[in-house]
Design a protein around this motif. Structure first.
Motif, PDB file in Angstrom:
ATOM      1  N   UNK A  30       0.701  -1.198   0.024  1.00 19.62           N
ATOM      2  CA  UNK A  30      -0.221  -0.012   0.028  1.00 19.62           C
ATOM      3  C   UNK A  30       0.790   1.387  -0.097  1.00 19.62           C
ATOM      4  N   UNK A  31       0.262   2.284  -0.484  1.00 19.62           N
ATOM      5  CA  UNK A  31       0.827   3.539  -0.399  1.00 19.62           C
ATOM      6  C   UNK A  31       1.183   4.044   1.002  1.00 19.62           C
ATOM      7  N   UNK A  32       0.732   3.624   1.986  1.00 17.45           N
ATOM      8  CA  UNK A  32       0.987   3.937   3.097  1.00 17.45           C
ATOM      9  C   UNK A  32       2.246   3.208   3.909  1.00 17.45           C
ATOM     10  N   UNK A  33       2.563   2.184   3.040  1.00 13.85           N
ATOM     11  CA  UNK A  33       3.871   1.445   3.598  1.00 13.85           C
ATOM     12  C   UNK A  33       3.411   0.148   4.139  1.00 13.85           C
ATOM     13  N   UNK A  51      -6.639  -2.784  -6.958  1.00 20.26           N
ATOM     14  CA  UNK A  51      -5.776  -2.130  -8.206  1.00 20.26           C
ATOM     15  C   UNK A  51      -5.909  -0.715  -7.861  1.00 20.26           C
ATOM     16  N   UNK A  52      -7.075  -0.303  -7.055  1.00 18.22           N
ATOM     17  CA  UNK A  52      -7.061   1.557  -6.787  1.00 18.22           C
ATOM     18  C   UNK A  52      -6.362   1.820  -5.503  1.00 18.22           C
ATOM     19  N   UNK A  53      -5.742   0.924  -4.663  1.00 15.52           N
ATOM     20  CA  UNK A  53      -5.010   1.183  -3.542  1.00 15.52           C
ATOM     21  C   UNK A  53      -3.821   0.761  -3.413  1.00 15.52           C
ATOM     22  N   UNK A  54      -3.231  -0.216  -4.372  1.00 12.66           N
ATOM     23  CA  UNK A  54      -2.225  -0.874  -4.209  1.00 12.66           C
ATOM     24  C   UNK A  54      -0.859  -0.073  -5.122  1.00 12.66           C
ATOM     25  N   UNK A  55       0.436   0.004  -4.416  1.00 17.00           N
ATOM     26  CA  UNK A  55       1.367   0.512  -5.033  1.00 17.00           C
ATOM     27  C   UNK A  55       2.259  -0.603  -6.082  1.00 17.00           C
ATOM     28  N   UNK A  56       2.144  -1.669  -5.252  1.00 18.45           N
ATOM     29  CA  UNK A  56       2.664  -2.909  -5.840  1.00 18.45           C
ATOM     30  C   UNK A  56       1.991  -4.238  -5.558  1.00 18.45           C
ATOM     31  N   UNK A  57       1.863  -4.968  -6.427  1.00 16.83           N
ATOM     32  CA  UNK A  57       1.114  -6.333  -6.249  1.00 16.83           C
ATOM     33  C   UNK A  57       2.314  -7.532  -6.438  1.00 16.83           C
ATOM     34  N   UNK A  58       2.389  -8.380  -5.386  1.00 12.27           N
ATOM     35  CA  UNK A  58       3.105  -9.658  -5.503  1.00 12.27           C
ATOM     36  C   UNK A  58       2.315 -10.689  -5.701  1.00 12.27           C
ATOM     37  N   UNK A  59       2.183 -11.282  -6.911  1.00 13.42           N
ATOM     38  CA  UNK A  59       1.407 -12.411  -7.159  1.00 13.42           C
ATOM     39  C   UNK A  59       1.880 -13.609  -7.497  1.00 13.42           C
ATOM     40  N   UNK A  60       1.421 -14.372  -6.497  1.00 18.99           N
ATOM     41  CA  UNK A  60       2.089 -16.040  -6.694  1.00 18.99           C
ATOM     42  C   UNK A  60       1.117 -16.915  -6.940  1.00 18.99           C
ATOM     43  N   UNK A  61      -0.088 -16.394  -7.485  1.00 24.80           N
ATOM     44  CA  UNK A  61      -1.301 -17.712  -7.905  1.00 24.80           C
ATOM     45  C   UNK A  61      -0.758 -18.542  -8.877  1.00 24.80           C
TER      46      UNK A  61
END
Length: 76
Positions: A30-33, A51-61
Motif C-alpha cells: 500500500x501507499x501508506x507502507x 488495484x485502486x489502492x496498491x503501489x505494488x502487487x506480488x502475485x504468486x497464484x
C-alpha cells in the motif's frame, strides 16, 4: 499499480489471507507502507478495489496451477 512476481521475499505457507486465514498467494503493498495478504479467492473477489489502492502487487497464484508431485511406486 504494478504486478510483479516475488523476487526478494516470496510468500510462504505461514503467510495467511487477511480476510479468511487461508494460505496467501497475493501481497498488496500500500501507499501508506503497509501490506495486505490475500488467498487467490479473495484476491479475485476484491481485485478491482485492490488495484485502486496498491503501489505494488506480488502475485504468486501461479503456484496453484502447477502439477503436483507424485511419489514413486513402491514395487517391493
Amino acid at each position: 499499480m504494478t504486478t510483479a512476481v516475488a523476487t526478494s521475499s516470496p510468500l510462504t505457507a505461514a503467510d495467511r489471507c487477511d480476510r479468511c486465514g487461508a494460505q496467501a498467494y497475493l501481497r498488496v503493498e500500500l501507499q501508506s507502507g503497509g501490506e495486505l495478504l490475500f488467498c487467490a479467492h479473495h484476491a479475485r473477489e476484491h481485485g478491482d478495489k485492490l488495484k485502486e489502492i496498491a503501489v505494488n502487487v506480488i502475485d504468486e497464484t501461479h503456484k496453484l496451477t502447477g502439477t503436483p508431485a507424485t511419489a514413486p511406486d513402491d514395487e517391493s
